[in-house]
Motif scaffolding. Sequence first.
Motif, PDB file in Angstrom:
ATOM      1  N   ALA A 119       8.961 -20.503 -27.985  1.00  0.00           N
ATOM      2  CA  ALA A 119       8.107 -21.085 -29.025  1.00  0.00           C
ATOM      3  C   ALA A 119       8.248 -20.320 -30.338  1.00  0.00           C
ATOM      4  O   ALA A 119       8.274 -20.925 -31.424  1.00  0.00           O
ATOM      5  CB  ALA A 119       6.653 -21.074 -28.563  1.00  0.00           C
ATOM      6  N   TYR A 120       8.332 -19.004 -30.253  1.00  0.00           N
ATOM      7  CA  TYR A 120       8.539 -18.191 -31.462  1.00  0.00           C
ATOM      8  C   TYR A 120       9.858 -18.590 -32.127  1.00  0.00           C
ATOM      9  O   TYR A 120       9.921 -18.800 -33.348  1.00  0.00           O
ATOM     10  CB  TYR A 120       8.560 -16.711 -31.087  1.00  0.00           C
ATOM     11  CG  TYR A 120       8.724 -15.761 -32.251  1.00  0.00           C
ATOM     12  CD1 TYR A 120       7.610 -15.147 -32.835  1.00  0.00           C
ATOM     13  CD2 TYR A 120       9.983 -15.466 -32.770  1.00  0.00           C
ATOM     14  CE1 TYR A 120       7.759 -14.276 -33.905  1.00  0.00           C
ATOM     15  CE2 TYR A 120      10.140 -14.601 -33.840  1.00  0.00           C
ATOM     16  CZ  TYR A 120       9.018 -14.005 -34.404  1.00  0.00           C
ATOM     17  OH  TYR A 120       9.170 -13.145 -35.474  1.00  0.00           O
ATOM     18  N   CYS A 121      10.913 -18.708 -31.318  1.00  0.00           N
ATOM     19  CA  CYS A 121      12.222 -19.081 -31.856  1.00  0.00           C
ATOM     20  C   CYS A 121      12.203 -20.492 -32.448  1.00  0.00           C
ATOM     21  O   CYS A 121      12.827 -20.748 -33.488  1.00  0.00           O
ATOM     22  CB  CYS A 121      13.280 -18.982 -30.767  1.00  0.00           C
ATOM     23  SG  CYS A 121      13.628 -17.287 -30.223  1.00  0.00           S
ATOM     24  N   ALA A 122      11.484 -21.401 -31.793  1.00  0.00           N
ATOM     25  CA  ALA A 122      11.373 -22.766 -32.316  1.00  0.00           C
ATOM     26  C   ALA A 122      10.641 -22.773 -33.652  1.00  0.00           C
ATOM     27  O   ALA A 122      11.018 -23.502 -34.578  1.00  0.00           O
ATOM     28  CB  ALA A 122      10.654 -23.660 -31.311  1.00  0.00           C
ATOM     29  N   GLY A 123       9.597 -21.964 -33.754  1.00  0.00           N
ATOM     30  CA  GLY A 123       8.883 -21.864 -35.020  1.00  0.00           C
ATOM     31  C   GLY A 123       9.765 -21.300 -36.121  1.00  0.00           C
ATOM     32  O   GLY A 123       9.745 -21.780 -37.269  1.00  0.00           O
ATOM     33  N   ALA A 124      10.561 -20.291 -35.773  1.00  0.00           N
ATOM     34  CA  ALA A 124      11.475 -19.697 -36.751  1.00  0.00           C
ATOM     35  C   ALA A 124      12.496 -20.724 -37.221  1.00  0.00           C
ATOM     36  O   ALA A 124      12.747 -20.856 -38.432  1.00  0.00           O
ATOM     37  CB  ALA A 124      12.180 -18.496 -36.120  1.00  0.00           C
ATOM     38  N   LEU A 125      13.075 -21.474 -36.285  1.00  0.00           N
ATOM     39  CA  LEU A 125      14.076 -22.468 -36.663  1.00  0.00           C
ATOM     40  C   LEU A 125      13.447 -23.593 -37.481  1.00  0.00           C
ATOM     41  O   LEU A 125      14.031 -24.045 -38.473  1.00  0.00           O
ATOM     42  CB  LEU A 125      14.737 -23.044 -35.413  1.00  0.00           C
ATOM     43  CG  LEU A 125      15.820 -24.105 -35.663  1.00  0.00           C
ATOM     44  CD1 LEU A 125      16.929 -23.562 -36.551  1.00  0.00           C
ATOM     45  CD2 LEU A 125      16.393 -24.612 -34.338  1.00  0.00           C
ATOM     46  N   ALA A 126      12.259 -24.022 -37.082  1.00  0.00           N
ATOM     47  CA  ALA A 126      11.572 -25.070 -37.842  1.00  0.00           C
ATOM     48  C   ALA A 126      11.382 -24.647 -39.292  1.00  0.00           C
ATOM     49  O   ALA A 126      11.614 -25.421 -40.224  1.00  0.00           O
ATOM     50  CB  ALA A 126      10.235 -25.399 -37.188  1.00  0.00           C
ATOM     51  N   ALA A 127      10.958 -23.404 -39.477  1.00  0.00           N
ATOM     52  CA  ALA A 127      10.748 -22.906 -40.841  1.00  0.00           C
ATOM     53  C   ALA A 127      12.058 -22.839 -41.615  1.00  0.00           C
ATOM     54  O   ALA A 127      12.111 -23.175 -42.809  1.00  0.00           O
ATOM     55  CB  ALA A 127      10.094 -21.526 -40.789  1.00  0.00           C
ATOM     56  N   LEU A 128      13.108 -22.421 -40.932  1.00  0.00           N
ATOM     57  CA  LEU A 128      14.410 -22.279 -41.598  1.00  0.00           C
ATOM     58  C   LEU A 128      14.998 -23.617 -42.037  1.00  0.00           C
ATOM     59  O   LEU A 128      15.779 -23.670 -43.003  1.00  0.00           O
ATOM     60  CB  LEU A 128      15.393 -21.570 -40.656  1.00  0.00           C
ATOM     61  CG  LEU A 128      15.152 -20.076 -40.446  1.00  0.00           C
ATOM     62  CD1 LEU A 128      15.962 -19.569 -39.261  1.00  0.00           C
ATOM     63  CD2 LEU A 128      15.497 -19.286 -41.712  1.00  0.00           C
ATOM     64  N   ILE A 129      14.638 -24.709 -41.344  1.00  0.00           N
ATOM     65  CA  ILE A 129      15.218 -26.021 -41.692  1.00  0.00           C
ATOM     66  C   ILE A 129      14.225 -26.925 -42.430  1.00  0.00           C
ATOM     67  O   ILE A 129      14.537 -28.075 -42.720  1.00  0.00           O
ATOM     68  CB  ILE A 129      15.754 -26.744 -40.449  1.00  0.00           C
ATOM     69  CG1 ILE A 129      14.634 -27.138 -39.478  1.00  0.00           C
ATOM     70  CG2 ILE A 129      16.801 -25.885 -39.747  1.00  0.00           C
ATOM     71  CD1 ILE A 129      15.097 -28.010 -38.299  1.00  0.00           C
ATOM     72  N   SER A 130      13.050 -26.398 -42.720  1.00  0.00           N
ATOM     73  CA  SER A 130      12.037 -27.191 -43.429  1.00  0.00           C
ATOM     74  C   SER A 130      12.496 -27.478 -44.858  1.00  0.00           C
ATOM     75  O   SER A 130      12.701 -26.545 -45.645  1.00  0.00           O
ATOM     76  CB  SER A 130      10.713 -26.425 -43.462  1.00  0.00           C
ATOM     77  OG  SER A 130       9.784 -27.056 -44.319  1.00  0.00           O
ATOM     78  N   PRO A 131      12.659 -28.741 -45.238  1.00  0.00           N
ATOM     79  CA  PRO A 131      13.138 -29.058 -46.594  1.00  0.00           C
ATOM     80  C   PRO A 131      12.236 -28.527 -47.701  1.00  0.00           C
ATOM     81  O   PRO A 131      12.724 -28.004 -48.709  1.00  0.00           O
ATOM     82  CB  PRO A 131      13.172 -30.590 -46.595  1.00  0.00           C
ATOM     83  CG  PRO A 131      13.370 -30.959 -45.160  1.00  0.00           C
ATOM     84  CD  PRO A 131      12.564 -29.940 -44.401  1.00  0.00           C
ATOM     85  N   ALA A 132      10.926 -28.644 -47.516  1.00  0.00           N
ATOM     86  CA  ALA A 132       9.999 -28.193 -48.560  1.00  0.00           C
ATOM     87  C   ALA A 132       9.591 -26.743 -48.382  1.00  0.00           C
ATOM     88  O   ALA A 132       9.029 -26.142 -49.300  1.00  0.00           O
ATOM     89  CB  ALA A 132       8.761 -29.082 -48.575  1.00  0.00           C
ATOM     90  N   ALA A 133       9.849 -26.181 -47.210  1.00  0.00           N
ATOM     91  CA  ALA A 133       9.464 -24.798 -46.889  1.00  0.00           C
ATOM     92  C   ALA A 133       7.970 -24.561 -47.115  1.00  0.00           C
ATOM     93  O   ALA A 133       7.558 -23.520 -47.619  1.00  0.00           O
ATOM     94  CB  ALA A 133      10.302 -23.802 -47.691  1.00  0.00           C
ATOM     95  N   LYS A 134       7.170 -25.561 -46.713  1.00  0.00           N
ATOM     96  CA  LYS A 134       5.716 -25.443 -46.880  1.00  0.00           C
ATOM     97  C   LYS A 134       4.956 -25.522 -45.556  1.00  0.00           C
ATOM     98  O   LYS A 134       3.966 -24.816 -45.378  1.00  0.00           O
ATOM     99  CB  LYS A 134       5.205 -26.516 -47.840  1.00  0.00           C
ATOM    100  CG  LYS A 134       5.639 -26.310 -49.284  1.00  0.00           C
ATOM    101  CD  LYS A 134       5.040 -27.377 -50.191  1.00  0.00           C
ATOM    102  CE  LYS A 134       5.464 -27.149 -51.641  1.00  0.00           C
ATOM    103  NZ  LYS A 134       4.900 -28.207 -52.540  1.00  0.00           N
ATOM    104  N   ALA A 135       5.377 -26.416 -44.652  1.00  0.00           N
ATOM    105  CA  ALA A 135       4.622 -26.572 -43.405  1.00  0.00           C
ATOM    106  C   ALA A 135       5.489 -27.159 -42.304  1.00  0.00           C
ATOM    107  O   ALA A 135       6.341 -28.019 -42.550  1.00  0.00           O
ATOM    108  CB  ALA A 135       3.403 -27.466 -43.624  1.00  0.00           C
ATOM    109  N   VAL A 136       5.245 -26.681 -41.068  1.00  0.00           N
ATOM    110  CA  VAL A 136       5.899 -27.213 -39.878  1.00  0.00           C
ATOM    111  C   VAL A 136       4.829 -27.375 -38.803  1.00  0.00           C
ATOM    112  O   VAL A 136       3.777 -26.724 -38.857  1.00  0.00           O
ATOM    113  CB  VAL A 136       7.039 -26.295 -39.378  1.00  0.00           C
ATOM    114  CG1 VAL A 136       8.152 -26.216 -40.407  1.00  0.00           C
ATOM    115  CG2 VAL A 136       6.513 -24.891 -39.060  1.00  0.00           C
ATOM    116  N   GLY A 137       5.085 -28.269 -37.825  1.00  0.00           N
ATOM    117  CA  GLY A 137       4.030 -28.577 -36.871  1.00  0.00           C
ATOM    118  C   GLY A 137       4.458 -28.557 -35.416  1.00  0.00           C
ATOM    119  O   GLY A 137       5.607 -28.882 -35.083  1.00  0.00           O
ATOM    120  N   PHE A 138       3.515 -28.207 -34.549  1.00  0.00           N
ATOM    121  CA  PHE A 138       3.701 -28.153 -33.098  1.00  0.00           C
ATOM    122  C   PHE A 138       2.733 -29.109 -32.421  1.00  0.00           C
ATOM    123  O   PHE A 138       1.546 -29.144 -32.754  1.00  0.00           O
ATOM    124  CB  PHE A 138       3.444 -26.728 -32.601  1.00  0.00           C
ATOM    125  CG  PHE A 138       3.301 -26.594 -31.102  1.00  0.00           C
ATOM    126  CD1 PHE A 138       4.415 -26.537 -30.288  1.00  0.00           C
ATOM    127  CD2 PHE A 138       2.045 -26.520 -30.505  1.00  0.00           C
ATOM    128  CE1 PHE A 138       4.294 -26.406 -28.910  1.00  0.00           C
ATOM    129  CE2 PHE A 138       1.910 -26.390 -29.130  1.00  0.00           C
ATOM    130  CZ  PHE A 138       3.045 -26.339 -28.328  1.00  0.00           C
TER     131      PHE A 138
END
Length: 313
Positions: A119-138
């Motif tokens: 889950a930590y790694c998924a959160g890291a990857l989500a943040a790294l690929i976020s176009p706006a770099a503002k928010a990601v969700g689980f």
Amino acid sequence: MSSVLAAQKTKVVLLLSGSISDGGWGQLAHQGIAALQKDAAFKASFVENVSQAQIPQVARGYADDGYDLVIGHGYEYGSPLLEIAPDYPKTKFFVSSFLPQPKVPTNILYADLAYFDAAYCAGALAALISPAAKAVGFVGGGDNPTQQNMLKAFVMGAQRTVPSVKGMGIVTGEYGNAAKGRQAAATLIGNGADVIWHAANETGLGALQAAASAKVKALGCYSDQTAIAPSVIGTSFQMELGKMVQTVSQSVASGTYAGGKEWRPTVAQMWSTRAGSAGDHNPTIISAAAWAKFEAIWKDVAARKIDVSALLR
């Protein structure tokens, strides 16, 4: 001769609270049983859709029938099998969930299957690929400690990796409700999340559908889910549950089973990244630079240079 050979088989049963066609958690574990069914050294069975109330009766039934190993697949099996184990000292038990207390009988084995690391790694990857770099969700499934800590780890991984990103999440309380998954993902997307990850079986399939509808990026979980929404899923965090079932079963057959504790495979042993024919990730959704940064984080978590469990305390 055939009866002698049958008596020598190691008898294994997999108990599932859900379905073997759930696209992830149950299906992948069942693949391990399916492999054992082709092995002449084993007699392998499974039971689907076992309710919480049915667990003691079903587990005792197989122990009474002389099964060598009873596998309870999920958090909900932890307490019932712990109560049953002392009554069947010749039967081995395995629960694919955390050790519930410091001391347990030597014929029951629990496991920390690196959920929080993944889950930590998924959160890291989500943040790294976020176009706006503002928010990601689980989007989570059952409202239990494992899912709650996966949410915390996802948020932590996202925010420690890209400080401008806010990690958000909703634990729906259900694993088998695609409509709830769609609703939860839609809520997160409405609050600015432009990458969605789930750990919620059928509920998670709904979350991926919502991501595809909104045309935001997504990450699959438990199995390679690329085919569900190939235009938005960058990779899937696949859990090697079939190998887990086979590994524990083979330890019973070989006499190397060691219960009374918690097994702790690394994230690299228990999880892998899959993106269909693209390999480990889809380069049209995840850039080479983002993937390289993710791989470095993955290696540090696998080596426990980043100790996710310690961070969650």
